[in-house]
Design a protein around this motif. Structure first.
Motif, PDB file in Angstrom:
ATOM      1  N   GLU A  62      16.346  10.883   7.408  1.00 41.65           N
ATOM      2  CA  GLU A  62      15.015  11.440   8.229  1.00 41.65           C
ATOM      3  C   GLU A  62      13.854  11.431   7.291  1.00 41.65           C
ATOM      4  O   GLU A  62      12.710  11.221   7.884  1.00 41.65           O
ATOM      5  N   GLN A  63      13.974  11.508   6.017  1.00 41.37           N
ATOM      6  CA  GLN A  63      12.884  11.528   5.216  1.00 41.37           C
ATOM      7  C   GLN A  63      12.680  10.071   5.107  1.00 41.37           C
ATOM      8  O   GLN A  63      11.131   9.861   4.988  1.00 41.37           O
ATOM      9  N   ALA A  64      13.254   9.122   5.154  1.00 42.96           N
ATOM     10  CA  ALA A  64      12.945   7.699   4.927  1.00 42.96           C
ATOM     11  C   ALA A  64      12.307   7.441   6.271  1.00 42.96           C
ATOM     12  O   ALA A  64      11.390   6.518   6.096  1.00 42.96           O
ATOM     13  N   LYS A  65      12.324   7.949   7.294  1.00 44.88           N
ATOM     14  CA  LYS A  65      11.602   7.575   8.356  1.00 44.88           C
ATOM     15  C   LYS A  65      10.070   8.194   8.453  1.00 44.88           C
ATOM     16  O   LYS A  65       9.229   7.394   8.815  1.00 44.88           O
ATOM     17  N   ARG A  66      10.088   9.189   7.645  1.00 44.89           N
ATOM     18  CA  ARG A  66       8.705   9.418   7.439  1.00 44.89           C
ATOM     19  C   ARG A  66       8.060   8.716   6.294  1.00 44.89           C
ATOM     20  O   ARG A  66       6.933   8.391   6.231  1.00 44.89           O
ATOM     21  N   GLU A  67       8.898   8.551   5.227  1.00 42.40           N
ATOM     22  CA  GLU A  67       8.109   7.876   3.854  1.00 42.40           C
ATOM     23  C   GLU A  67       8.103   6.328   3.861  1.00 42.40           C
ATOM     24  O   GLU A  67       7.166   5.956   3.382  1.00 42.40           O
ATOM     25  N   VAL A  68       8.940   5.646   4.697  1.00 41.05           N
ATOM     26  CA  VAL A  68       9.195   4.442   4.806  1.00 41.05           C
ATOM     27  C   VAL A  68       8.660   3.763   6.183  1.00 41.05           C
ATOM     28  O   VAL A  68       7.689   3.090   6.208  1.00 41.05           O
ATOM     29  N   HIS A  74       4.970   7.005  -2.888  1.00 38.24           N
ATOM     30  CA  HIS A  74       5.567   6.435  -4.058  1.00 38.24           C
ATOM     31  C   HIS A  74       6.367   7.579  -4.737  1.00 38.24           C
ATOM     32  O   HIS A  74       6.077   7.820  -6.136  1.00 38.24           O
ATOM     33  N   ASN A  75       7.305   8.383  -3.823  1.00 32.57           N
ATOM     34  CA  ASN A  75       7.967   9.326  -4.350  1.00 32.57           C
ATOM     35  C   ASN A  75       9.326   9.395  -3.842  1.00 32.57           C
ATOM     36  O   ASN A  75       9.857   8.369  -3.515  1.00 32.57           O
ATOM     37  N   LYS A  76      10.135  10.706  -3.616  1.00 34.40           N
ATOM     38  CA  LYS A  76      11.528  10.543  -3.650  1.00 34.40           C
ATOM     39  C   LYS A  76      11.784  10.300  -2.108  1.00 34.40           C
ATOM     40  O   LYS A  76      10.835  10.130  -1.227  1.00 34.40           O
ATOM     41  N   VAL A  77      12.889   9.488  -2.132  1.00 34.73           N
ATOM     42  CA  VAL A  77      13.526   9.233  -0.625  1.00 34.73           C
ATOM     43  C   VAL A  77      15.047   9.620  -0.779  1.00 34.73           C
ATOM     44  O   VAL A  77      15.697   9.003  -1.695  1.00 34.73           O
ATOM     45  N   ILE A 107       0.857  -1.209  -0.064  1.00 31.49           N
ATOM     46  CA  ILE A 107       0.163  -0.101   0.020  1.00 31.49           C
ATOM     47  C   ILE A 107       0.841   1.276   0.185  1.00 31.49           C
ATOM     48  O   ILE A 107       2.028   1.284   0.342  1.00 31.49           O
ATOM     49  N   VAL A 108       0.100   2.183  -0.518  1.00 37.02           N
ATOM     50  CA  VAL A 108       0.854   3.675  -0.451  1.00 37.02           C
ATOM     51  C   VAL A 108      -0.076   4.490   0.181  1.00 37.02           C
ATOM     52  O   VAL A 108      -0.887   5.139  -0.455  1.00 37.02           O
ATOM     53  N   PRO A 109      -0.101   4.607   1.475  1.00 39.48           N
ATOM     54  CA  PRO A 109      -1.149   5.470   2.119  1.00 39.48           C
ATOM     55  C   PRO A 109      -1.553   6.768   1.717  1.00 39.48           C
ATOM     56  O   PRO A 109      -2.800   7.196   1.921  1.00 39.48           O
ATOM     57  N   GLU A 110      -0.544   7.682   1.259  1.00 36.42           N
ATOM     58  CA  GLU A 110      -0.970   9.066   0.827  1.00 36.42           C
ATOM     59  C   GLU A 110      -1.179   9.217  -0.710  1.00 36.42           C
ATOM     60  O   GLU A 110      -1.197  10.138  -1.025  1.00 36.42           O
TER      61      GLU A 110
END
Length: 334
Positions: A106-112, A99-102, A67-70
């Protein structure tokens, strides 16, 4: 336990050879299947819950849904996804939040990491200790996080990377029913695991003016689902989700078993594995030789009872969790 009389030394896992009562082996795949097969659905497209889930449920098949919740397609049907999150045969996987940039830790903690937190907030039966991870297909320059930083994320959120997309994408690599069934046949011949990754499945009724991404036609994939279900019904194939497969395989690799004779004609089986029990407590399938007079056997481990009929060869198959708790086998027909 000190009074137990040893009947069988350390059993060779997976041999299936039984010389004496009490001899026990660990089956390579659940329920003694010849091979394992995984179904996966990417991107949280609506056809996953509108088409795939009901069709697989009718056939008793499991799958992993990444899933891609956002992402818009998921958010539009979030309520429906939550309603199915704890259904039998439905396992949710991580495909990033947008389904975008990482680009960094810190961004990976939010995105993944955020997806793992989301999954664990809606899946409660039980809350998953491990989550399947699938890297989304992105344009060059969108995934620039270092391998070291992403390894930290994988460990922190207890994620397991799924097998590679290459050669296993429905529509993209696999375009016919024969293409799909060849993967199953390969797994059966080799006694291994194979898989297919879907994106969309074709909608037919009610008709829509659009189809999901890479939508595989029903007259191609439904016969394939029927083929999987028939092999599973015969006990030849184990169709499961990625994490169940991973846990079983991980435990099996270091599984070892001893059988001993206890009081009152009881066979006591001790199943051990080096896998971390915090994450690897999936029941393995064991096969044990029992006395010829035991036609129905009572299997008890940690209070859980199974009643199993013995086969013509004098063996029984049952499930047991590796660990400190022994398995007690007794004649249930007395």
């Amino acid at each position: 336990m000190k009074k137990l009389l040893l009947l069988a030394a350390l059993t060779i896992v997976g041999t299936g050879a039984f010389a004496a009562v009490g001899d026990t082996t660990v089956m390579k795949w659940e329920n003694g299947a010849k091979a394992c097969f995984l179904l996966m659905f990417d991107d949280g497209w609506p056809s996953a819950h509108q088409v795939a889930m009901p069709e697989l449920a009718k056939r008793g098949l499991s799958a992993t849904y990444y899933i891609v919740p956002e992402k818009g397609e998921y958010k539009a049907y979030e309520k429906v996804w939550k309603e199915h999150a704890n259904d039998k045969g439905v396992v949710l996987g991580n495909h990033t939040m947008h389904h975008n940039k990482v680009t960094d830790y810190e961004q990976a903690k939010r995105e993944v990491g955020g997806v793992c937190e989301y999954i664990r907030s809606i899946v409660t039966n039980p809350v998953p200790t491990l989550v399947s991870w699938a890297l989304p297909g992105l344009n060059p320059g969108c995934w620039t996080i270092s391998n070291e930083d992403f390894a930290r994320i994988m460990e922190e959120y207890h994620m397991i990377a799924r097998p590679d997309f290459r050669g296993h994408g429905a529509v993209y690599h696999l375009q016919t029913t024969e293409d799909l069934t060849k993967l199953v046949d390969k797994a059966l011949v080799e006694g291994g695991m194979e898989y297919v990754i879907f994106h969309g499945l074709e909608h037919k009724a009610p008709w829509r003016t659009w189809q999901d991404f890479w939508a595989m036609k029903q007259d191609i994939c439904f016969p394939f689902f029927d083929y999987l279900a028939e092999l599973q019904r015969k006990g030849e194939l184990w169709v499961t989700d990625h994490i169940s497969y991973h846990r079983y395989e991980t435990e099996f690799k270091t599984a070892r078993v001893r059988a001993a004779k206890g009081k009152n004609r009881t066979i006591v089986v001790q199943l051990l594995s080096d896998a971390d029990p915090r994450y690897y407590d999936y029941p393995l399938t064991l096969e044990t030789r029992v006395p010829a007079t035991w036609k129905v056997v009572r299997v008890v481990q940690n209070g859980r009872v199974q009643i199993v009929e013995s086969g013509k060869d004098g063996t029984i198959r049952y499930r047991a969790v590796p660990g400190k708790n022994p398995v007690f086998l007794t004649d249930a027909g007395r």
